[in-house]
Each structure stands twice: as C-alpha cells, then as structure tokens.
Design a protein around this motif. Structure first.
Motif, PDB file in Angstrom:
ATOM      1  N   GLU B   5       0.841  -1.209   0.000  1.00 28.19           N
ATOM      2  CA  GLU B   5       0.000   0.000   0.000  1.00 28.19           C
ATOM      3  C   GLU B   5       0.874   1.257   0.000  1.00 28.19           C
ATOM      4  OE1 GLU B   5      -3.248  -0.012  -0.129  1.00 28.19           O
ATOM      5  OE2 GLU B   5      -3.645  -2.158   0.132  1.00 28.19           O
ATOM      6  N   THR B   6       1.904   1.222   0.856  1.00 27.80           N
ATOM      7  CA  THR B   6       2.801   2.380   0.932  1.00 27.80           C
ATOM      8  C   THR B   6       3.552   2.562  -0.384  1.00 27.80           C
ATOM      9  OG1 THR B   6       3.189   1.531   3.150  1.00 27.80           O
ATOM     10  CG2 THR B   6       4.399   3.497   2.520  1.00 27.80           C
ATOM     11  N   ILE B   7       3.996   1.441  -0.969  1.00 27.07           N
ATOM     12  CA  ILE B   7       4.723   1.542  -2.239  1.00 27.07           C
ATOM     13  C   ILE B   7       3.820   2.143  -3.310  1.00 27.07           C
ATOM     14  CG2 ILE B   7       5.763   0.168  -4.098  1.00 27.07           C
ATOM     15  CD1 ILE B   7       6.992  -1.604  -1.970  1.00 27.07           C
ATOM     16  N   ILE B   8       2.532   1.729  -3.329  1.00 24.82           N
ATOM     17  CA  ILE B   8       1.596   2.291  -4.315  1.00 24.82           C
ATOM     18  C   ILE B   8       1.487   3.793  -4.123  1.00 24.82           C
ATOM     19  CG2 ILE B   8      -0.843   2.381  -4.967  1.00 24.82           C
ATOM     20  CD1 ILE B   8      -1.002  -0.592  -4.591  1.00 24.82           C
ATOM     21  N   LYS B   9       1.360   4.235  -2.850  1.00 26.41           N
ATOM     22  CA  LYS B   9       1.246   5.675  -2.580  1.00 26.41           C
ATOM     23  C   LYS B   9       2.490   6.411  -3.065  1.00 26.41           C
ATOM     24  CE  LYS B   9      -1.706   5.876   1.367  1.00 26.41           C
ATOM     25  NZ  LYS B   9      -1.603   5.660   2.803  1.00 26.41           N
ATOM     26  N   ARG B  10       3.650   5.838  -2.738  1.00 23.78           N
ATOM     27  CA  ARG B  10       4.900   6.500  -3.128  1.00 23.78           C
ATOM     28  C   ARG B  10       5.023   6.580  -4.657  1.00 23.78           C
ATOM     29  NH1 ARG B  10       9.315   6.020   0.091  1.00 23.78           N
ATOM     30  NH2 ARG B  10      10.307   7.216  -1.560  1.00 23.78           N
ATOM     31  N   VAL B  11       4.629   5.500  -5.330  1.00 24.39           N
ATOM     32  CA  VAL B  11       4.709   5.501  -6.797  1.00 24.39           C
ATOM     33  C   VAL B  11       3.778   6.559  -7.364  1.00 24.39           C
ATOM     34  CG1 VAL B  11       4.149   4.168  -8.863  1.00 24.39           C
ATOM     35  CG2 VAL B  11       5.469   3.115  -7.040  1.00 24.39           C
ATOM     36  N   GLN B  12       2.565   6.668  -6.793  1.00 27.40           N
ATOM     37  CA  GLN B  12       1.619   7.659  -7.313  1.00 27.40           C
ATOM     38  C   GLN B  12       2.100   9.089  -7.082  1.00 27.40           C
ATOM     39  OE1 GLN B  12      -1.828   6.073  -5.465  1.00 27.40           O
ATOM     40  NE2 GLN B  12      -2.640   5.225  -7.378  1.00 27.40           N
ATOM     41  N   GLU B  13       2.849   9.293  -5.983  1.00 30.39           N
ATOM     42  CA  GLU B  13       3.425  10.620  -5.758  1.00 30.39           C
ATOM     43  C   GLU B  13       4.519  10.917  -6.791  1.00 30.39           C
ATOM     44  OE1 GLU B  13       4.800  10.728  -1.719  1.00 30.39           O
ATOM     45  OE2 GLU B  13       2.774  10.332  -0.994  1.00 30.39           O
ATOM     46  N   ALA B  14       5.332   9.874  -7.066  1.00 24.50           N
ATOM     47  CA  ALA B  14       6.480  10.098  -7.952  1.00 24.50           C
ATOM     48  C   ALA B  14       6.074  10.157  -9.420  1.00 24.50           C
ATOM     49  CB  ALA B  14       7.518   9.006  -7.738  1.00 24.50           C
ATOM     50  N   VAL B  15       5.158   9.293  -9.822  1.00 19.49           N
ATOM     51  CA  VAL B  15       4.703   9.250 -11.220  1.00 19.49           C
ATOM     52  C   VAL B  15       3.191   9.486 -11.192  1.00 19.49           C
ATOM     53  CG1 VAL B  15       4.792   7.941 -13.374  1.00 19.49           C
ATOM     54  CG2 VAL B  15       6.457   7.452 -11.585  1.00 19.49           C
ATOM     55  N   PRO B  16       2.756  10.759 -11.138  1.00 22.18           N
ATOM     56  CA  PRO B  16       1.353  11.048 -10.816  1.00 22.18           C
ATOM     57  C   PRO B  16       0.342  10.478 -11.807  1.00 22.18           C
ATOM     58  CG  PRO B  16       2.702  13.039 -10.754  1.00 22.18           C
ATOM     59  CD  PRO B  16       3.546  11.966 -11.344  1.00 22.18           C
ATOM     60  N   SER B  17       0.702  10.394 -13.099  1.00 16.82           N
ATOM     61  CA  SER B  17      -0.321   9.996 -14.067  1.00 16.82           C
ATOM     62  C   SER B  17      -0.439   8.480 -14.220  1.00 16.82           C
ATOM     63  CB  SER B  17      -0.003  10.636 -15.418  1.00 16.82           C
ATOM     64  OG  SER B  17       1.340  10.367 -15.754  1.00 16.82           O
ATOM     65  N   CYS B  18       0.353   7.688 -13.489  1.00 13.42           N
ATOM     66  CA  CYS B  18       0.322   6.241 -13.742  1.00 13.42           C
ATOM     67  C   CYS B  18      -0.843   5.574 -13.024  1.00 13.42           C
ATOM     68  CB  CYS B  18       1.635   5.597 -13.331  1.00 13.42           C
ATOM     69  SG  CYS B  18       1.700   5.132 -11.619  1.00 13.42           S
ATOM     70  N   ARG B  19      -1.305   4.493 -13.606  1.00 18.13           N
ATOM     71  CA  ARG B  19      -2.334   3.689 -12.963  1.00 18.13           C
ATOM     72  C   ARG B  19      -1.647   2.469 -12.359  1.00 18.13           C
ATOM     73  NH1 ARG B  19      -4.457   4.243 -17.791  1.00 18.13           N
ATOM     74  NH2 ARG B  19      -4.420   2.003 -18.237  1.00 18.13           N
ATOM     75  N   ILE B  20      -1.801   2.293 -11.064  1.00 20.51           N
ATOM     76  CA  ILE B  20      -1.156   1.157 -10.410  1.00 20.51           C
ATOM     77  C   ILE B  20      -2.155   0.596  -9.409  1.00 20.51           C
ATOM     78  CG2 ILE B  20       0.005   2.727  -8.775  1.00 20.51           C
ATOM     79  CD1 ILE B  20       2.329   0.683  -8.742  1.00 20.51           C
ATOM     80  N   GLU B  21      -2.320  -0.708  -9.436  1.00 19.60           N
ATOM     81  CA  GLU B  21      -3.276  -1.300  -8.496  1.00 19.60           C
ATOM     82  C   GLU B  21      -2.757  -2.611  -7.947  1.00 19.60           C
ATOM     83  OE1 GLU B  21      -6.734  -3.324 -10.619  1.00 19.60           O
ATOM     84  OE2 GLU B  21      -6.237  -1.693 -12.000  1.00 19.60           O
ATOM     85  N   LEU B  22      -3.313  -2.990  -6.805  1.00 20.07           N
ATOM     86  CA  LEU B  22      -2.886  -4.203  -6.120  1.00 20.07           C
ATOM     87  C   LEU B  22      -3.633  -5.403  -6.701  1.00 20.07           C
ATOM     88  CD1 LEU B  22      -1.103  -4.787  -3.515  1.00 20.07           C
ATOM     89  CD2 LEU B  22      -3.268  -5.037  -2.356  1.00 20.07           C
TER      90      LEU B  22
END
Lengths: 379, 200
Positions: B5-22
C-alpha cells in the motif's frame, strides 16, 4: 562529420576483422552452446551468444504434467545438481499449497544440497582447468572425490545423478543404515583434498596468469544484470539466498559467505574453493544434529495434488546461483504456469561485456568460470 | 520492508499519471503483486530501483503468462412480474472475459536484502503481435528473459536493445508457450491422417 581518414581506417579495420563461430560442437562450450565472435587479431571485438540447441520446452511439458510428475523432470534441468533442483521445485509447491516440512526432512535436504554443491564445485574446478589446457589432471582429482559423493546419492536415492529424491512435504525415503557414518567419513576426508587442490592451484603460475584480471565484472553492473551465486559474490556483493531469504533450516547453521574483491576469473575460481569449506561446516553440523522423526509430512498430498488458485515463487541458492520456480495454479491437477528461473542463463547476460577486449583464448576461460550447464540454459 | 500500500502511494506521488493497483493472491504464499499500466511501467520501475528506501535493484525473474478467454458465471437480480406480483429472482448470466497476455517481474533489493515486489503488465488482447514496454533499460537482467518471453509468448518488448528469438530458430513462426499452440504434428489438419497410415 567523419573525416575521410577515419572512414578509411574503419574500412581497413573491417577488412582485418575475422568472424569465427565457437560451438555448438566444441568441447570448451560445456555442451551445445555457440558463440559468434568477431576478432581483431586475437582480441575479441564483439561476441554474440546463440542459445537453444538443447531446447525442449521444459515449461510447456511441465504444464501438461501433474505436479508430482514434474519432480523427476526437474532433475534434467541442471543435471549435475538434481537434488537442488528438486528442492527448489518442492519449495515452490509447498509455498503454493501451504505444506509444512518435518524437521528431519529439512535436515536431509540441507545435507543432500550441500553434498550437491561440493560435487558441483569439484567438477567445476576440473572443467575450468580443462579449459585452461591442463587436460584432465585436475578433472580426475575432482571426479575422484565426486565419485564418493555420487555413491552416497546412489545408496540414498537409487540414482547417481537423476535422484528424484524430494517430495512435497519432505523426502522420498530415509537414509539407509550406515549412510550417515559414511557421509561423515567423506566429509572428514574432504578438507585434506581441498588443501591438496589449493596447494596445487591457487599459486599456480599458469592459473594466475590465465585468470587474474580476465573477465572482470564490477559489483554494481553484476547486480543490475541479475548475476547470482558465486559469479555475483566474486564481484564483492554479499548476497546469498541461504542467508538473505533463508529457507529450510539454514538459519540454524553457522557459516560465512566468502566474497571476492576484483570480480575476475581468479576470484570466481577461488570463491568456489572457499565455498566448499563453508559447505563442509554446514554438513558437519547437519550430520551431527540430524534429528529423528518422520521424513515426510503425513498430511501432505503428493499424488493428485490440486493446490488452491494463486501463485508462488520459491528460490534457493543452487550451486550455480539463484534457482527459482514460479508456479500459477488454477485449482487443477497441472500447473497453469510453470516457470524455471535459470541461474545459468541469466549469468550469461554479461558474457559479451566480460569477453570484449580479451583474447580469444580467454573466452574459453571466462565461460568456464561462469559455470553454466546447457540443460538449464536452454531448458 | 515497506508494505505494498505504501509503495503504491509512493509511486503515485512520484509518477502522478500512472495507474497502479494491487492484485491479490489467495494462495498460501501471500505474494501479492502490483499491476502497472504499460505507458508508465519504465518510469515506475526506474523509481522503484532508485528510491533509496525501496531500492529494488535486482530483477530476479521475468516471465509471461497466457490467459485465455474465460467465461464467468454471475448472478444478476432480475425483477419479474408474475400474475400481477413483482418478484426478484436471481438469474445466472454467463459473461466472457477477454483473454490477455501478462508479463511478471519479481523484483528484490540486494542492498536492503528485501523483497519480493512483483510487477505485472497486461496486454489488451491475445493478438499475435502485442506490444509492451521493455524494462531492460532499467534492469539488464531482463535482457535474455524478455527475449525468451518474446520467443515463447509472442510479446514484442518496445525499447529492448536486441529483440530476437532466444531459444527457437529465427525462421520459426509460432509462439509455443501460448495455450492454444499445437505443434504441427498434433493438429487436426495433419497431413499424416488415417489414410496415409500403414494398415495393421
């Protein structure tokens, strides 16, 4: 703009370059491996490995076979180390299906895996020296000792190389009478053999001249290229799956991880010698502490195993590097996806980088120092 | 080890336009994974490798999976009027989920001695010529393994420095690890049919 003189020198050079094909039928390629090399004089300018001569689509065959039916087939991947292949596969299936392994079986797995590492590295030393031109002398010394270990495998599993020994939740059969004593005797003899080999090889002028400064790989590059096992640790990266992602009962044994500093062929060669000493430490402790009890979890299902849907990745430190099995189950009796992560193949990623700038004769030594086996490279 | 969950949040902060899901995994291994959209996969992988507290510097395993079209049975409530009375019945409807190809990367951190974090990418369909971005520029260890996936599954990796077959020969046309692949001798249109076989 390229000046006319430069163009001329390039075309002059291209006339000088020589294309040669090493393998697939070449004794130094350890099987049917082929390298297309471009040489400038004796120096390698470009090297392209060609794979697939031993390809039989192991993974597709495995996806049409039951989970248990694949166990003997894993023997054929790295045919020098069938017991570690068995273990990696069993570990993945146990993770997928949630199977516990009894303590005695874990110890037997450690013992057989470390014996496998010893006989692999003994053969490795022999083949590497073969590649340097010391035809068969060291190989026979190595095979003399390996023979004793293969005899142990034969009396335990019924086969010398295709052992097919492990099962999901344990091992197939218990040790016969007197096996542990015999294993202890061989383990006690081996340090003397290693002393002999070290005395013969480590300061040997030819070994030093042929391996030091040849095929150097810096640690950072090795990590990025996914090198594992002795090849990685020779570049000074402290990463051993037995320590980092401990499986079985390896956390109970006291052993250290030898490291190289330069990352050349000499470090890769020395590392195997040092690793064998550590394997002997583990073996000695495991043989002394071998607990009694069942060798297989009575609740574990082997025939008609249908793991719950999902996936699992299990990896172990095989003698050649990190051997992994990735399995996807769809609740049926055959794996939906079965993938082998072959250390021998991934360790070849940097082959060209290691060889460019070296002499063509060094290519043979560099390939030998990586320790590949084509059954696993091509699958 | 940071949780996913934390990694997803960090990725969304770093690459804002990407779609990432668990993507959760129900087996005992508990290896959940992250599904990344192919447009941003390279950026996401580069971030995961270079962020000092995540530092996934080592891609261990790269492989493909072929998911065929599947039918899922769903129960849908249907309101029916029978003899003036409204009744809510459950009706089973079969839905077709289109098949796709998937690439799976098992990432570990050699420096922090952690892992795995599993990245997945999916293609939209199972066409013979499907494309995904290559992660070889980020992880050199994917070089030979992505070539193998291209060879056996037929996924073309854009940005790969040397996109050739690895195990099969160059003239070979099909991709044998696809689930609907049959070698020529086994297919129904085989030239060796009953007539040609010697009579016993």
């Amino acid at each position: 703009m390229t000046s006319t003189e430069e163009v001329e020198s390039i075309s002059e050079k291209s006339e000088r370059l020589l294309n040669i094909s090493m393998g697939p039928q070449h004794p130094s390629t350890h099987g049917v491996f082929r390298m297309k090399a471009v040489l400038d004089g004796e120096t390698v300018v470009k090297l392209t490995p060609v794979f697939g001569y031993l390809h039989r689509n192991h993974e597709k065959l495995a996806e049409r076979t039951s989970y248990l039916g694949n166990m003997p087939y894993t023997d054929r991947l790295d045919y020098f180390c069938s017991l570690t292949n068995n273990w990696a596969y069993a570990l993945s299936v146990e993770r997928l299906a949630g199977i516990e392994v009894p303590e005695r079986a874990e110890y037997l797995r450690v013992i057989t895996a470390e014996l496998t590492r010893l006989q692999n590295h003994l053969a490795f030393l022999g083949f590497l020296l073969n590649d340097m031109g010391v035809w068969a002398t060291v190989l026979i010394y190595g095979f003399r000792e390996r023979e004793k270990i293969l005899d142990l495998f034969e009396s335990l599993t019924g086969a010398r190389m295709m052992c097919n020994y492990m099962r999901f939740g344990g091992c197939r059969c218990d040790v016969p009478d007197g096996w542990v004593e015999e294993a202890k005797r061989i383990t006690d003899e081996l340090p003397g053999v290693l002393d002999e080999l070290e005395q013969l090889l480590t300061d040997n002028e030819i070994v030093v001249a042929r391996t030091q400064g040849v095929g150097t790989v810096p640690g950072r590059k090795a990590i990025n290229a996914g090198l594992t096992g002795p090849v990685l640790r020779a570049s000074g990266v402290n990463y051993d799956v037995r320590k980092v992602d401990s499986y079985g009962v390896y956390d109970r044994f006291d052993f250290s991880v030898p490291l190289g500093s330069v990352g050349d062929c000499y470090d890769r060669f020395m590392l195997r010698l040092l690793e064998m000493r550590q394997s002997l430490n583990i073996l000695k402790a495991a043989l002394n502490e071998l607990p009694s009890g069942p060798i297989i979890n009575p609740k574990a299902k082997n025939r008609n195993l249908r793991p719950p849907a999902g996936e699992a990745y299990g990896r172990i430190e095989s003698p050649k590097g990190e051997l992994g099995f990735y399995l996807v189950s769809d609740k049926s009796g055959t794996p939906y996806r079965y993938r082998v992560r072959p250390p021998s193949l991934v360790n070849l990623t940097l082959l060209e980088d290691m060889c460019v700038g070296q002499k063509v004769a060094d290519v043979v030594v560099i390939l030998g120092s990586i320790d590949i086996i084509l059954g696993e490279v091509d699958r | 080890m940071l949780d996913l969950e934390t990694i997803i949040k960090r990725v969304q902060e770093a690459v804002p336009s990407c779609r990432i899901e668990l993507v959760s995994n129900e087996s005992h291994s508990g290896h959940h994974s992250l599904l990344v959209d192919d447009g941003h996969a390279v950026e996401v992988a580069r971030f995961l490798r270079d962020a000092p507290d995540i530092c996934l510097d080592y891609a261990s395993n790269v492989t493909g999976i072929d998911w065929l079209n599947s039918t899922v049975k769903e129960k849908v409530p249907v309101t029916e009027t029978v003899e003036g009375e409204e009744k809510v019945n459950e009706k089973t409807v079969e839905k077709t989920v289109p098949g796709y190809l998937e690439v799976v990367y098992h990432l570990y951190s050699m420096r922090l001695k952690q892992g795995p974090v599993i990245l997945r990418m999916r293609t939209g369909n199972r066409d013979p010529d499907v494309h995904l971005p290559s992660l070889t520029p980020v992880y050199r260890s994917a070089e030979l393994q992505e070539r193998e996936v291209y060879d056996l599954f037929g996924i073309v990796f854009d940005g790969h420095p040397d996109m050739r077959r690895l195990l099969m020969w160059e003239e070979f046309e099909d991709h044998p690890m696809r689930k609907d692949y049959f070698p020529p001798e086994e297919s129904d249109e085989s030239p060796i049919d009953e007539q040609a076989r010697p009579k016993q």
